[in-house]
Design an enzyme around this catalytic site. Structure first.
Site, PDB file in Angstrom:
ATOM      1  N   ASP A  68     -54.860  46.572 -54.143  1.00  0.00           N
ATOM      2  CA  ASP A  68     -53.505  47.072 -53.963  1.00  0.00           C
ATOM      3  C   ASP A  68     -53.635  48.535 -53.539  1.00  0.00           C
ATOM      4  OD1 ASP A  68     -51.119  48.375 -54.331  1.00  0.00           O
ATOM      5  OD2 ASP A  68     -50.667  47.463 -56.272  1.00  0.00           O
ATOM      6  N   GLN A 107     -50.789  53.084 -53.178  1.00  0.00           N
ATOM      7  CA  GLN A 107     -50.786  54.518 -53.509  1.00  0.00           C
ATOM      8  C   GLN A 107     -51.985  55.253 -52.932  1.00  0.00           C
ATOM      9  OE1 GLN A 107     -48.263  55.962 -54.752  1.00  0.00           O
ATOM     10  NE2 GLN A 107     -47.115  54.212 -55.540  1.00  0.00           N
ATOM     11  N   LYS A 113     -44.143  54.032 -48.303  1.00  0.00           N
ATOM     12  CA  LYS A 113     -44.864  55.031 -49.117  1.00  0.00           C
ATOM     13  C   LYS A 113     -45.752  55.905 -48.242  1.00  0.00           C
ATOM     14  CE  LYS A 113     -45.041  51.922 -53.082  1.00  0.00           C
ATOM     15  NZ  LYS A 113     -44.046  52.449 -54.009  1.00  0.00           N
TER      16      LYS A 113
END
Ligand code: PLP
Length: 427
Positions: free
Chosen positions: A217, A220, A243
């Protein structure tokens, strides 16, 4: 006399010049606005970053001048839209070091990317007693899709623990990998603590001990550091456009070519077939096999432009600037005995991205967020879609401050003043 530089040193590019943040901020129109009579301080970048004008313009230009459905028509607009959509795929693939743009599937974002892997790659391979190994710091979108497929197959979800310092316990993780492990799925960077997991080390451990797929993932990580999926040694890498200074509603999944080729479609519909009869259908090759229906054409084009923007600013410079903001923040928070910072103990094993979770004695994170908002400061309060991590840390919620490339040291100072105001109000 100084020794002549080695070839490697001569070929290494000079360290990038520092970021000109004032100039950079001019590219982001929203940063000019005021909130409750104060200049906006936007410190909620881990939830969604803001978009530079070039991205906004690219999306608007697509709709104003050449939008048509992609892959469908032979008319000029359709061809132009298709070319721009596919060019964006190439840019995004190169940006994360994918060997080929055919391995880059456009999705709605990280959540859809992870659901796609769970459903199309993992589900057919999972059976009774098999295991999906996660970590204790995962976002719900890297937990729930695995639970759903485990419930259907009799497999089970396990989670490697996180230390009190907020690091992934690699020894424990290694112990938990076995023959029954079919998937190891982990965040590259924790959205709640900023912990940067050593994905390459985890991938090596997994290869030594099992045939499990390594799913990352990267929501971020991609906006904050250079990512090279080939070097990481993982099998899948998921991330979101909103993001990384791109539009909402678009994201991507990178997957190894041979794995993608072996996977059944995730959704059925137009654009993912070569032939349909009422008896059966035949499917196109990846990536289009996983992009049923009309894609998010303008957002994908906008994501390509966001990638070019990130490259023009430079990931190395962005990372260095954000690390300086992080140090400045931690130094100041250190002087506030009534603030407890989670997972940033000096000497922690792993690096940290510029995300800080904190709790303040005697005040609820939601009240802190409200008081800061009154001063024009946008932060996030809550469990950050990481309830199991919050439970392990013994807190129901935290205040989360997360930085982007355009944040400044003055904004950190305003945050600290804002926290003093919280303290004054709550006593
Ligand atoms: N994973 C992490 C680490 C995240 O921080 C987020 C969003 O906050 C997600 C997954 C889900 O991303 P999206 O909502 O864009 O699908």
């Amino acid at each position: 006399m100084t020794a002549p530089a080695s070839l490697a040193e001569r070929e290494r590019p000079a360290a990038a010049a520092a970021l000109d943040v004032d100039r950079l901020r001019e590219s982001f129109p929203i940063l000019d606005r005021e909130v409750h009579g104060h200049p906006l301080v936007y410190l909620d970048n881990a939830a969604s970053a803001q978009r530079p004008e070039v991205v906004i313009d690219a999306v608007s230009d697509c709709y104003r001048t050449y939008y048509a459905n992609a892959h469908r028509g032979v008319h000029a607009l359709s061809e132009q839209s298709t070319d721009a959509y596919e060019a964006a795929r190439g840019k995004v693939a190169r940006f994360i070091g994918a060997p080929s743009s055919g391995e880059l599937v456009f999705t709605r974002g990280t959540t859809e990317s992870l659901n796609l892997v769970a459903r199309s790659c993992a589900r057919p391979r999972l059976g009774e007693g098999d295991e999906v190994l996660l970590t204790g710091m995962e976002h719900h979108s890297n937990i729930v899709p695995w639970q759903l497929v485990c419930e259907e197959t009799g497999a089970r979800v396990r989670a490697a623990p996180v230390t009190d310092d907020g690091d992934l316990d690699l020894d424990e993780l290694a112990e938990m990998i076995g023959e029954r492990t079919k998937v190891v799925a982990l965040a590259h960077v924790s959205n709640a603590l900023g912990t940067v997991n050593d994905v390459a080390a985890v991938a090596r451990l997994v290869r030594e001990r099992s045939n499990a797929a390594v799913v990352v993932d990267g929501a971020q990580a991609v906006p904050h550091m250079e990512v090279d999926v080939s070097a990481l040694g993982c099998d899948f890498y998921a991330f979101s456009g909103h993001k990384m200074y791109g539009p909402g509603g678009i994201g991507a999944l990178w997957g190894r070519a041979e794995l993608l080729a072996s996977m059944p479609p995730y959704h059925g519909g137009g654009a993912m077939i070569t032939r349909v009869t009422f008896e059966r259908s035949e499917y196109t090759a990846p990536p289009h096999r996983f992009e049923a229906g009309t894609p998010a054409i303008a957002p994908a084009i906008g994501l390509g432009v966001a990638v070019s923007f990130l490259e023009s600013v430079g990931l190395e410079r962005i990372e260095r600037h954000e690390q300086e903001l992080l140090s400045h923040t931690l130094e100041q928070l250190n002087d506030l005995p009534w603030v407890r910072v989670l997972g940033h103990a000096p000497g922690a094993g792993s690096a940290r991205a510029a995300v800080v979770s904190l709790v303040i004695d005697g005040s609820h994170p939601h009240d802190v967020a409200t008081i800061l908002d009154e001063q024009g400061i946008a932060i996030r309060a809550g469990h950050h879609c990481a309830q199991p991590l919050m439970e392990a840390l013994g807190v129901p919620a935290t205040v989360r401050v997360s930085f982007g490339m355009y944040n400044t040291h003055e904004e950190v100072d305003r945050l600290i003043l804002g926290l003093h105001e919280v303290r004054r109000i709550f006593g």
